[in-house]
Design a protein around this motif. Structure first.
Motif, PDB file in Angstrom:
ATOM      1  N   UNK A   1     -33.580  29.432  58.019  1.00 59.72           N
ATOM      2  CA  UNK A   1     -33.914  30.822  57.798  1.00 59.72           C
ATOM      3  C   UNK A   1     -34.405  31.117  56.491  1.00 59.72           C
ATOM      4  N   UNK A   2     -35.619  31.881  56.482  1.00 55.85           N
ATOM      5  CA  UNK A   2     -36.485  32.238  55.516  1.00 55.85           C
ATOM      6  C   UNK A   2     -35.603  32.602  54.269  1.00 55.85           C
ATOM      7  N   UNK A   3     -35.797  32.434  53.139  1.00 53.78           N
ATOM      8  CA  UNK A   3     -35.107  32.831  52.074  1.00 53.78           C
ATOM      9  C   UNK A   3     -35.701  34.335  51.669  1.00 53.78           C
ATOM     10  N   UNK A   4     -36.785  34.647  51.710  1.00 52.58           N
ATOM     11  CA  UNK A   4     -37.287  36.014  51.649  1.00 52.58           C
ATOM     12  C   UNK A   4     -37.177  37.092  52.635  1.00 52.58           C
ATOM     13  N   UNK A   5     -37.547  36.953  53.768  1.00 51.79           N
ATOM     14  CA  UNK A   5     -37.243  37.887  54.781  1.00 51.79           C
ATOM     15  C   UNK A   5     -36.025  37.893  55.991  1.00 51.79           C
ATOM     16  N   UNK A   6     -35.346  36.574  55.980  1.00 54.79           N
ATOM     17  CA  UNK A   6     -34.317  36.347  56.588  1.00 54.79           C
ATOM     18  C   UNK A   6     -34.611  36.092  58.034  1.00 54.79           C
TER      19      UNK A   6
END
Length: 120
Positions: A82-87
């Motif tokens: 899961x991307x830490x920036x956009x989710x």
């Protein structure tokens, strides 16, 4: 992400960590055995340069082990992939190329563009 994918990445990350640790052990062994006296200063300089280069590589490996351990922790807590920036989910191809990544390709590209602008 499917459980089989999670297991694949868990195994891949553990294998990466084991290989890096083995290289580190081999380096330590080589450096303790490789105590030589050089008559020629150029030979000594080359040996010192090689040793410094090897130590820089092992330092990079040490940092990668930290990232691998963090990725394994994300697998355990369910946030792996899961991307830490956009989710959003990080694509499997990106994870296969860089299993320690925390950013999707879109967010990573944006980050690199911003860094390039700041660097100019």
């Amino acid at each position: 992400m499917k459980p089989a994918d999670i297991e694949y990445f868990r195994d891949l990350l553990k294998q990466m960590r084991d290989e890096i640790q083995k290289k580190g052990e081999d380096t330590i062994e080589d450096m303790t055995e490789d105590v030589q006296v050089y008559a020629d200063p150029a030979d000594r300089a080359t040996a010192e340069s090689d040793r410094a280069f090897t130590l820089r590589l092992r330092d990079r490996d040490r940092k990668l082990i930290r990232k691998i351990n963090e990725a394994l922790e994300r697998i355990e807590d369910g946030s792996f992939g899961i991307c830490e920036e956009c989710g959003e989910e990080i694509g499997i191809p990106r994870l296969k190329a860089r299993p320690v990544t925390t950013l999707c390709i879109k967010c990573k590209s944006r980050q690199e563009e911003e860094e390039a602008l700041l660097g100019d």
